[in-house]
Design an enzyme around this catalytic site. Structure first.
Site, short mmCIF file in Angstrom:
data_model
loop_
_atom_site.label_atom_id
_atom_site.label_comp_id
_atom_site.label_asym_id
_atom_site.label_seq_id
_atom_site.Cartn_x
_atom_site.Cartn_y
_atom_site.Cartn_z
N ARG A 1 11.91 -6.05 5.28
CA ARG A 1 11.74 -4.60 5.14
C ARG A 1 12.64 -3.83 6.10
NH1 ARG A 1 5.97 -1.80 5.61
NH2 ARG A 1 5.92 -2.93 7.57
N ARG B 1 10.75 -2.07 11.64
CA ARG B 1 9.57 -1.71 12.41
C ARG B 1 9.33 -2.75 13.50
NH1 ARG B 1 4.69 0.07 8.43
NH2 ARG B 1 3.54 -1.31 9.79
N LYS C 1 0.84 -1.21 0.00
CA LYS C 1 0.00 0.00 0.00
C LYS C 1 0.86 1.26 0.00
CE LYS C 1 -2.07 -1.18 3.88
NZ LYS C 1 -1.42 -2.49 4.15
N ARG D 1 -10.19 0.45 8.27
CA ARG D 1 -9.77 -0.91 8.62
C ARG D 1 -10.86 -1.68 9.35
NH1 ARG D 1 -3.82 0.18 8.49
NH2 ARG D 1 -2.86 -1.82 8.83
N ARG E 1 -0.84 -9.52 12.97
CA ARG E 1 -1.44 -8.46 12.12
C ARG E 1 -2.30 -9.08 11.01
NH1 ARG E 1 3.93 -5.63 10.58
NH2 ARG E 1 2.72 -4.42 9.08
P1 AP5 Z 1 4.79 -1.56 1.81
O1 AP5 Z 1 4.54 -0.72 0.62
O2 AP5 Z 1 5.45 -0.96 2.99
O3 AP5 Z 1 3.45 -2.31 2.25
P2 AP5 Z 1 2.25 -1.81 3.14
O4 AP5 Z 1 1.03 -2.46 2.60
O5 AP5 Z 1 2.26 -0.32 3.25
O6 AP5 Z 1 2.64 -2.50 4.51
P3 AP5 Z 1 2.49 -1.98 6.00
O7 AP5 Z 1 3.30 -2.90 6.84
O8 AP5 Z 1 2.77 -0.53 6.09
O9 AP5 Z 1 0.97 -2.26 6.21
P4 AP5 Z 1 0.17 -2.27 7.51
O10 AP5 Z 1 -1.21 -2.11 7.02
O11 AP5 Z 1 0.41 -3.46 8.36
O12 AP5 Z 1 0.81 -1.09 8.36
P5 AP5 Z 1 0.34 0.42 8.63
O13 AP5 Z 1 1.56 1.22 8.77
O14 AP5 Z 1 -0.71 0.80 7.71
O15 AP5 Z 1 5.64 -2.83 1.30
C1 AP5 Z 1 6.12 -3.81 2.21
C2 AP5 Z 1 7.52 -4.27 1.78
O16 AP5 Z 1 7.44 -4.91 0.51
C3 AP5 Z 1 8.53 -3.12 1.60
O17 AP5 Z 1 9.79 -3.53 2.01
C4 AP5 Z 1 8.49 -2.83 0.08
O18 AP5 Z 1 9.69 -2.29 -0.39
C5 AP5 Z 1 8.21 -4.23 -0.47
N1 AP5 Z 1 7.43 -4.22 -1.70
C6 AP5 Z 1 6.33 -3.44 -1.97
N2 AP5 Z 1 5.83 -3.73 -3.18
C7 AP5 Z 1 6.59 -4.74 -3.68
C8 AP5 Z 1 6.57 -5.51 -4.90
N3 AP5 Z 1 5.60 -5.28 -5.83
N4 AP5 Z 1 7.49 -6.46 -5.07
C9 AP5 Z 1 8.45 -6.71 -4.12
N5 AP5 Z 1 8.54 -6.03 -2.95
C10 AP5 Z 1 7.62 -5.05 -2.74
O19 AP5 Z 1 -0.33 0.25 10.08
C11 AP5 Z 1 0.47 -0.09 11.19
C12 AP5 Z 1 -0.38 -0.20 12.43
O20 AP5 Z 1 -1.00 1.07 12.71
C13 AP5 Z 1 -1.55 -1.19 12.36
O21 AP5 Z 1 -1.14 -2.51 12.64
C14 AP5 Z 1 -2.47 -0.61 13.44
O22 AP5 Z 1 -1.97 -0.94 14.71
C15 AP5 Z 1 -2.30 0.88 13.26
N6 AP5 Z 1 -3.29 1.43 12.31
C16 AP5 Z 1 -3.04 1.95 11.07
N7 AP5 Z 1 -4.17 2.33 10.49
C17 AP5 Z 1 -5.17 2.08 11.37
C18 AP5 Z 1 -6.57 2.24 11.33
N8 AP5 Z 1 -7.18 2.75 10.24
N9 AP5 Z 1 -7.29 1.86 12.42
C19 AP5 Z 1 -6.70 1.33 13.51
N10 AP5 Z 1 -5.37 1.15 13.62
C20 AP5 Z 1 -4.61 1.52 12.55
MG MG Z 2 2.46 1.05 4.86
#
Ligand code: AP5
Ligand code: MG
Length: 211
Positions: A125, A157, A13, A86, A168
């Site tokens: 990552r 992270r 994402k 979410r 997760r």
């Molecule tokens: P990346 O692009 O970082 O993936 P991502 O989907 O953004 O992964 P996240 O870990 O950020 O998702 P998440 O939803 O768990 O975390 P968030 O920060 O939103 O890519 C991942 C890796 O793959 C990278 O190394 C990248 O380089 C690689 N990659 C990408 N595309 C690729 C490809 N095509 N091929 C190969 N490699 C590739 O949320 C974190 C926490 O915050 C949650 O767990 C929760 O506690 C809280 N939170 C966030 N939003 C909410 C909400 N709305 N409500 C409640 N709690 C929330």
């Molecule tokens: Mg992210």
């Protein structure tokens, strides 16, 4: 034009939202980044948030909305929501907020990725914390060497350990997958295959957004 970008942890994402932001002139809002910024500020609220997100759980819907509301209200451009909504409650709150602000959701797109690829990607990552506090993801656009040259520190992270990633994913299945059905019902849902190289995922996303 507002877009919701969905998908499991590690689906890509953040990577894709950054590309779409540039291509379409939209503002990328990652709720994970917003919460991590609050933690980095050292506030009491940040300490409470850290206890929740470092464990891989979701912060409450009320807290998420209260943090997000002002940011959305202060944004004139179209928005790419990365990691929000979410829960079904958040999806309904987003609908209400967009109506109130006279905004319109164009699509809710999910990036699909097999779980074994998620675990592998997140296990590898790396992030870079620059001296001014900015966090950059290590990848094709910013290498470990770039990080070191700019005096940054490489870290992982805290929620990227294998056991946190499994948790997760379980939270995602239980609380976030139902949101897909919500957007199916109102005709805004689309999905793309995330198991391709980043440029191909990007092109697939552009194609469904423009449909
Ligand atoms: P990346 O692009 O970082 O993936 P991502 O989907 O953004 O992964 P996240 O870990 O950020 O998702 P998440 O939803 O768990 O975390 P968030 O920060 O939103 O890519 C991942 C890796 O793959 C990278 O190394 C990248 O380089 C690689 N990659 C990408 N595309 C690729 C490809 N095509 N091929 C190969 N490699 C590739 O949320 C974190 C926490 O915050 C949650 O767990 C929760 O506690 C809280 N939170 C966030 N939003 C909410 C909400 N709305 N409500 C409640 N709690 C929330
Ligand atoms: Mg992210």
């Amino acid at each position: 034009m507002d877009i919701v970008l969905m998908g499991a942890p590690g689906a890509g994402k953040g990577t894709q939202a950054a590309k779409l932001e540039k291509e379409l002139g939209l503002k990328h809002i990652s709720t994970g980044d917003v919460l991590r910024d609050e933690i980095a500020s050292g506030s009491e609220l940040g300490k409470r948030i850290a206890a929740v997100i470092n464990n891989g759980d979701l912060v409450s819907d009320e807290l998420m909305l209260s943090v997000l509301k002002n940011i959305v209200a202060g944004t004139k451009e179209g928005i790419i929501f990365d990691g929000f909504p979410r829960t079904i409650t958040q999806a309904k709150m987003l609908d209400a907020m967009l109506v109130q602000l006279g905004r319109k959701l164009r699509k809710a797109v999910a990036i699909e990725l097999p779980e074994e690829v998620v675990v592998e990607r997140l296990g590898e990552r790396k992030q870079c914390k620059l001296p001014d506090g900015e966090i950059r993801q290590i990848g094709p656009d910013f290498s470990q060497e770039d990080c070191q040259k700019q005096g940054g520190k490489i870290f992982m992270r805290p929620d990227d350990t294998p056991e946190h990633v499994r948790h997760r994913l379980a939270v995602y299945h239980q609380q976030t997958e139902p949101v897909i059905q919500f957007y199916r019902q109102n005709g805004l849902y689309a999905k793309v295959d995330g198991n391709q190289d980043p440029q191909q995922v990007f092109e697939s996303l552009l194609a469904v957004i423009k449909q």
